[in-house]
Enzyme design. Structure first.
Site, PDB file in Angstrom:
ATOM      1  N   LYS A  15      12.489 -36.774  11.174  1.00  0.00           N
ATOM      2  CA  LYS A  15      13.337 -36.695  12.371  1.00  0.00           C
ATOM      3  C   LYS A  15      12.611 -36.012  13.528  1.00  0.00           C
ATOM      4  CE  LYS A  15      16.508 -34.299  10.189  1.00  0.00           C
ATOM      5  NZ  LYS A  15      15.847 -34.204   8.873  1.00  0.00           N
ATOM      6  N   ARG A  89      25.490 -31.617  10.988  1.00  0.00           N
ATOM      7  CA  ARG A  89      25.167 -31.669   9.561  1.00  0.00           C
ATOM      8  C   ARG A  89      26.421 -31.679   8.706  1.00  0.00           C
ATOM      9  NH1 ARG A  89      19.663 -29.398  10.076  1.00  0.00           N
ATOM     10  NH2 ARG A  89      18.589 -29.431   8.079  1.00  0.00           N
ATOM     11  N   ARG A 128       4.100 -30.203   4.765  1.00  0.00           N
ATOM     12  CA  ARG A 128       4.273 -30.076   6.223  1.00  0.00           C
ATOM     13  C   ARG A 128       3.660 -28.753   6.691  1.00  0.00           C
ATOM     14  NH1 ARG A 128      10.114 -30.847   8.516  1.00  0.00           N
ATOM     15  NH2 ARG A 128      10.627 -29.779   6.578  1.00  0.00           N
ATOM     16  N   ARG A 154       6.594 -23.523   6.641  1.00  0.00           N
ATOM     17  CA  ARG A 154       7.958 -22.977   6.674  1.00  0.00           C
ATOM     18  C   ARG A 154       8.323 -22.426   5.304  1.00  0.00           C
ATOM     19  NH1 ARG A 154      11.669 -27.632   9.337  1.00  0.00           N
ATOM     20  NH2 ARG A 154      13.071 -26.735   7.790  1.00  0.00           N
ATOM     21  N   ARG A 165      17.614 -28.016  -0.536  1.00  0.00           N
ATOM     22  CA  ARG A 165      18.013 -28.576   0.763  1.00  0.00           C
ATOM     23  C   ARG A 165      18.436 -30.036   0.617  1.00  0.00           C
ATOM     24  NH1 ARG A 165      12.815 -27.573   3.812  1.00  0.00           N
ATOM     25  NH2 ARG A 165      13.805 -28.604   5.575  1.00  0.00           N
TER      26      ARG A 165
HETATM   27  P1  ADP Z   1      12.250 -33.663   9.446  1.00  0.00           P
HETATM   28  O1  ADP Z   1      12.327 -33.209  10.886  1.00  0.00           O
HETATM   29  O2  ADP Z   1      13.114 -34.855   9.161  1.00  0.00           O
HETATM   30  O3  ADP Z   1      12.471 -32.560   8.461  1.00  0.00           O
HETATM   31  P2  ADP Z   1       9.367 -33.945  10.035  1.00  0.00           P
HETATM   32  O4  ADP Z   1       9.348 -34.810  11.246  1.00  0.00           O
HETATM   33  O5  ADP Z   1       9.079 -32.491  10.223  1.00  0.00           O
HETATM   34  O6  ADP Z   1      10.758 -34.170   9.199  1.00  0.00           O
HETATM   35  O7  ADP Z   1       8.343 -34.582   8.982  1.00  0.00           O
HETATM   36  C1  ADP Z   1       8.131 -33.980   7.706  1.00  0.00           C
HETATM   37  C2  ADP Z   1       6.650 -34.081   7.340  1.00  0.00           C
HETATM   38  O8  ADP Z   1       6.322 -35.459   7.110  1.00  0.00           O
HETATM   39  C3  ADP Z   1       5.692 -33.607   8.432  1.00  0.00           C
HETATM   40  O9  ADP Z   1       4.599 -32.965   7.824  1.00  0.00           O
HETATM   41  C4  ADP Z   1       5.256 -34.888   9.138  1.00  0.00           C
HETATM   42  O10 ADP Z   1       3.942 -34.768   9.689  1.00  0.00           O
HETATM   43  C5  ADP Z   1       5.289 -35.899   8.005  1.00  0.00           C
HETATM   44  N1  ADP Z   1       5.691 -37.240   8.431  1.00  0.00           N
HETATM   45  C6  ADP Z   1       6.661 -37.576   9.331  1.00  0.00           C
HETATM   46  N2  ADP Z   1       6.770 -38.911   9.434  1.00  0.00           N
HETATM   47  C7  ADP Z   1       5.849 -39.436   8.573  1.00  0.00           C
HETATM   48  C8  ADP Z   1       5.477 -40.777   8.205  1.00  0.00           C
HETATM   49  N3  ADP Z   1       6.076 -41.833   8.745  1.00  0.00           N
HETATM   50  N4  ADP Z   1       4.498 -40.923   7.284  1.00  0.00           N
HETATM   51  C9  ADP Z   1       3.902 -39.842   6.726  1.00  0.00           C
HETATM   52  N5  ADP Z   1       4.211 -38.569   7.013  1.00  0.00           N
HETATM   53  C10 ADP Z   1       5.178 -38.364   7.925  1.00  0.00           C
HETATM   54  P1  AMP Z   2      15.809 -28.070   9.781  1.00  0.00           P
HETATM   55  O1  AMP Z   2      14.708 -27.511  10.640  1.00  0.00           O
HETATM   56  O2  AMP Z   2      16.657 -29.091  10.506  1.00  0.00           O
HETATM   57  O3  AMP Z   2      15.311 -28.573   8.451  1.00  0.00           O
HETATM   58  O4  AMP Z   2      16.797 -26.855   9.484  1.00  0.00           O
HETATM   59  C1  AMP Z   2      16.354 -25.700   8.787  1.00  0.00           C
HETATM   60  C2  AMP Z   2      17.562 -24.904   8.282  1.00  0.00           C
HETATM   61  O5  AMP Z   2      18.332 -24.432   9.404  1.00  0.00           O
HETATM   62  C3  AMP Z   2      18.569 -25.689   7.432  1.00  0.00           C
HETATM   63  O6  AMP Z   2      18.175 -25.783   6.072  1.00  0.00           O
HETATM   64  C4  AMP Z   2      19.829 -24.854   7.640  1.00  0.00           C
HETATM   65  O7  AMP Z   2      19.801 -23.667   6.882  1.00  0.00           O
HETATM   66  C5  AMP Z   2      19.733 -24.453   9.108  1.00  0.00           C
HETATM   67  N1  AMP Z   2      20.380 -25.451   9.995  1.00  0.00           N
HETATM   68  C6  AMP Z   2      19.757 -26.234  10.921  1.00  0.00           C
HETATM   69  N2  AMP Z   2      20.642 -27.009  11.555  1.00  0.00           N
HETATM   70  C7  AMP Z   2      21.855 -26.719  11.017  1.00  0.00           C
HETATM   71  C8  AMP Z   2      23.167 -27.220  11.230  1.00  0.00           C
HETATM   72  N3  AMP Z   2      23.412 -28.182  12.128  1.00  0.00           N
HETATM   73  N4  AMP Z   2      24.166 -26.683  10.501  1.00  0.00           N
HETATM   74  C9  AMP Z   2      23.945 -25.716   9.600  1.00  0.00           C
HETATM   75  N5  AMP Z   2      22.734 -25.216   9.323  1.00  0.00           N
HETATM   76  C10 AMP Z   2      21.688 -25.709  10.035  1.00  0.00           C
END
Ligand code: ADP
Ligand code: AMP
Length: 219
Positions: A15, A89, A128, A154, A165
């Site tokens: 995302k 969420r 990541r 993270r 998660r």
């Molecule tokens: P989210 O925001 O949904 O948690 P991220 O955008 O942070 O996910 O992506 C999670 C991990 O996967 C990151 O390390 C990113 O670089 C990698 N990633 C994202 N999209 C792709 C893809 N299409 N193919 C391979 N790796 C990806």
């Molecule tokens: P994310 O970066 O989106 O993966 O979010 C990291 C963490 O932040 C999640 O696992 C939750 O603990 C908290 N969080 C982020 N967005 C929300 C939301 N909309 N509602 C509740 N908790 C959230």
């Protein structure tokens, strides 16, 4: 022209990566509640009990994120649109967002659900890495950082927390798919394959709106 979108999808779906790629061209803010909560944690503004919930892979209370979003969408850069990543969420968060937008005379254009199989989600999240200075998202296998990047992992990307998660996602957030399906704005997209491939799929499901780049949006 305007664009008001939410990105749905489990942790690691891509995302943030897709939001960063698309928002620059559309010139709308990428609003990630996870990023906002992590900043609040670092600056000591998040109560320790909530920081603990985040670290354990749970959600923070709806009231906390709804208050963050209420303030954020009132800022001038969100007047022409926004892309929410990680919000809503839960169904109460989605209802609160609908109410906030309705009061302002707007509605969501689309909810884009990025779908990725579980084994890839675990690999994407656990490998990541984020550049502390730029916020750029990298991946040890799929998107290596350039030399000199100041990378951090993270705490909630540890494998056991990622698994928790994912459970939280299934229990709380997957309910949003029928919520937006009923409203006729849900767009499902496969998040498998390369980043550019997924970006192209998102543009395709959004149709002509996605071609409105910054130049046209500025009108
Ligand atoms: P989210 O925001 O949904 O948690 P991220 O955008 O942070 O996910 O992506 C999670 C991990 O996967 C990151 O390390 C990113 O670089 C990698 N990633 C994202 N999209 C792709 C893809 N299409 N193919 C391979 N790796 C990806
Ligand atoms: P994310 O970066 O989106 O993966 O979010 C990291 C963490 O932040 C999640 O696992 C939750 O603990 C908290 N969080 C982020 N967005 C929300 C939301 N909309 N509602 C509740 N908790 C959230």
């Amino acid at each position: 022209m305007s664009m008001r979108l939410v990105f749905l999808g489990p942790p690691g779906a891509g995302k943030g990566t897709q939001a960063k790629a698309l928002c620059e061209g559309w010139r709308i803010p990428h609003i990630a509640t996870g990023d906002m909560l992590r900043s609040a944690k670092v600056s000591g503004k998040l109560p320790p009990s909530l920081a603990q919930q985040m670290n354990a892979g749970g959600l923070v209370p709806d009231s906390v994120v709804i208050a963050l979003i209420r303030d954020r969408i009132a800022e001038p850069d969100a007047a022409r649109g926004f892309l929410f990543d990680g919000f809503p969420r839960t169904v109460p968060q989605a209802e609160a967002l609908d109410d906030l937008l309705q009061t302002a005379g707007f509605a969501l254009d689309a909810a884009v659900a990025i779908e990725v199989p579980e084994h890839l989600l675990i690999e994407r999240a656990t490998l990541r890495r984020i550049d502390k200075k730029t916020g750029q998202i990298y991946h040890l296998k799929y998107k290596p950082a350039p030399p000199g990047a100041d990378l951090e992992c993270r705490p909630d990307d540890a494998e056991e927390v990622v698994r928790q998660r994912l459970k939280t996602y299934v229990a709380m957030t997957s309910e949003l798919l029928p919520y937006y399906q009923k409203r006729g704005i849900l767009k499902r997209v496969s998040g498998e394959g390369g980043v550019d491939e997924v970006t192209a799929r998102i543009r395709a499901v959004l149709g002509s709106r996605s071609k409105e780049d910054g130049k046209e949006l500025a009108g």
